[in-house]
Design an enzyme around this catalytic site. Sequence first.
Site, PDB file in Angstrom:
ATOM      1  N   LYS A  22       0.834  -1.204   0.000  1.00 35.98           N
ATOM      2  CA  LYS A  22       0.000   0.000   0.000  1.00 35.98           C
ATOM      3  C   LYS A  22       0.870   1.255   0.000  1.00 35.98           C
ATOM      4  CE  LYS A  22      -2.337   2.933   3.203  1.00 35.98           C
ATOM      5  NZ  LYS A  22      -2.576   3.214   4.634  1.00 35.98           N
ATOM      6  N   ASN A  23       1.860   1.308   0.892  1.00 31.66           N
ATOM      7  CA  ASN A  23       2.658   2.521   1.058  1.00 31.66           C
ATOM      8  C   ASN A  23       3.651   2.748  -0.072  1.00 31.66           C
ATOM      9  OD1 ASN A  23       1.360   3.141   3.451  1.00 31.66           O
ATOM     10  ND2 ASN A  23       2.849   2.051   4.713  1.00 31.66           N
ATOM     11  N   CYS A 116      -5.983   8.088   9.325  1.00 35.73           N
ATOM     12  CA  CYS A 116      -6.236   7.505  10.642  1.00 35.73           C
ATOM     13  C   CYS A 116      -5.904   8.499  11.753  1.00 35.73           C
ATOM     14  CB  CYS A 116      -5.391   6.243  10.831  1.00 35.73           C
ATOM     15  SG  CYS A 116      -5.963   4.825   9.862  1.00 35.73           S
ATOM     16  N   PRO A 122       2.040  16.803  11.056  1.00 37.13           N
ATOM     17  CA  PRO A 122       2.077  18.083  10.358  1.00 37.13           C
ATOM     18  C   PRO A 122       2.801  17.984   9.025  1.00 37.13           C
ATOM     19  CG  PRO A 122       3.665  18.054  12.154  1.00 37.13           C
ATOM     20  CD  PRO A 122       2.830  16.811  12.298  1.00 37.13           C
ATOM     21  N   LEU A 125       7.181  20.101   7.093  1.00 32.52           N
ATOM     22  CA  LEU A 125       8.388  19.700   6.374  1.00 32.52           C
ATOM     23  C   LEU A 125       8.168  19.733   4.863  1.00 32.52           C
ATOM     24  CD1 LEU A 125       9.976  16.714   8.345  1.00 32.52           C
ATOM     25  CD2 LEU A 125      10.880  19.011   8.034  1.00 32.52           C
ATOM     26  N   ASP A 305       4.265   0.920  12.122  1.00 31.63           N
ATOM     27  CA  ASP A 305       3.089   0.227  11.594  1.00 31.63           C
ATOM     28  C   ASP A 305       2.972  -1.204  12.119  1.00 31.63           C
ATOM     29  OD1 ASP A 305       2.164   2.384  10.219  1.00 31.63           O
ATOM     30  OD2 ASP A 305       2.687   1.657   8.230  1.00 31.63           O
ATOM     31  N   ARG A 397      -8.598  -0.121   4.476  1.00 29.72           N
ATOM     32  CA  ARG A 397      -7.714   0.891   3.914  1.00 29.72           C
ATOM     33  C   ARG A 397      -6.364   0.284   3.528  1.00 29.72           C
ATOM     34  NH1 ARG A 397      -6.175   5.172   7.372  1.00 29.72           N
ATOM     35  NH2 ARG A 397      -5.390   6.044   5.428  1.00 29.72           N
TER      36      ARG A 397
END
Length: 417
Positions: A22-23, A116, A122, A125, A305, A397
């Site tokens: 997925k990533n 999630c 944030p 960056l 994860d 997801r």
Amino acid sequence: MSRFIVEGGRRLGGRLKIQGAKNSALPILAATVAVGRPCVIHNCPMLTDIEATLSILKSLGCEVHRSGNSVSVDSSRMSFTEIPDSLMREMRSSIIFLGALISRTGEASVCAPGGCDIGMRPIDLHLFAMEKLGVNLVEEHGHIKCRCQKTTGAKITLSFPSVGATENVILASLRCSGTTTIINAAREPEIVDLARFLNSCGARISGAGESTVTIEGVDRLFPTQYTVMPDRIAACTYMTAAAVTGSDILLEDVAPHHLAPILQCFEQSGCRINVSANRLRLTSSGGLRSIGTIRTMPYPGFPTDCQALIMTMASVSEGTTVICENIFENRFRHASELNRMGANISVHDKIAIVNGVRRLQGASVCAHDLRAGAALTVAGLCAEGTTTVENVHFIDRGYEALEKSLTFIGAKIKRID
């Protein structure tokens, strides 16, 4: 809302093919915007996050077609540079379109992304890096409007090795004037996969997977076909399922070297692991031992994860395991749900102390995020009685029909809509 009904106490066994990552698939799909030519992405899993990404591509004017696990994207006639708020808020990784759009059109309009609820993530960056590349940013009413005729190569030092920021800088720099160097870049395998995809399109990216990445700007990119790497977090999920149920399973289409940071945990717990080029066999007797202390860190450290999954394993391991969460500040919400099943876990800020118990008890639990949902499902596999896992939409997801994969290797689990 869908839920899982899990009957515990069954041993698992057999072979299971691991889905595409997925990533890795998400940034690669976003990168097709920057390529501007027809691309075919193979081994692209069927996940709700993937479908959300395809919806974003369509909203931008790209032609998108899926055939099984292959997705074709033609962004050559893309006509929009603003992503609808509703799509941006569906997932955190949607911010990766910022760099892709800037590279392709010099313009982008996005809002703060969603995903999630695992704590603050944030995008400062990302914005800092865009400004270093010469992008003009205007923030108003929760929207970020970006404009730049052509990015200019720069030396960008990230204060934290953020995966998303590293990916965004790579994408925004593809057609830059000169050379961009990223210092303290993220080193995750998914970064390497993105760079390989882009290099197959004619990009000039070197150092991916190391702490310094260099991107030399090119004038144009070319169409390609590419196969996404296997999902290391999915592999960890099924390894954990086998470990807690005292099972023997063979995982196929895996990249064992991507799993190095977590293999030690399984071996320390008493599992036997045998690896080959693209296979991994895990054998567990069920009598697990504590793992000691685990600290989540950027790659090649222990992945955040996998933290919830290893907590589940530690819950039924003899002795005490200490887990330090160093990436996100709100990623222990599954601990209270595991305690509902009879686990003995105490949380103190960013530290969880897990005292192993002989077995868990089936209960009704609620997933608050993707990986917590997988961890609670795995807990249900080794619990006495029946476990109900609510909020399965979080699991969808990141897992391609998790209940079907577990059923295939012997679990008794069903989805109730």
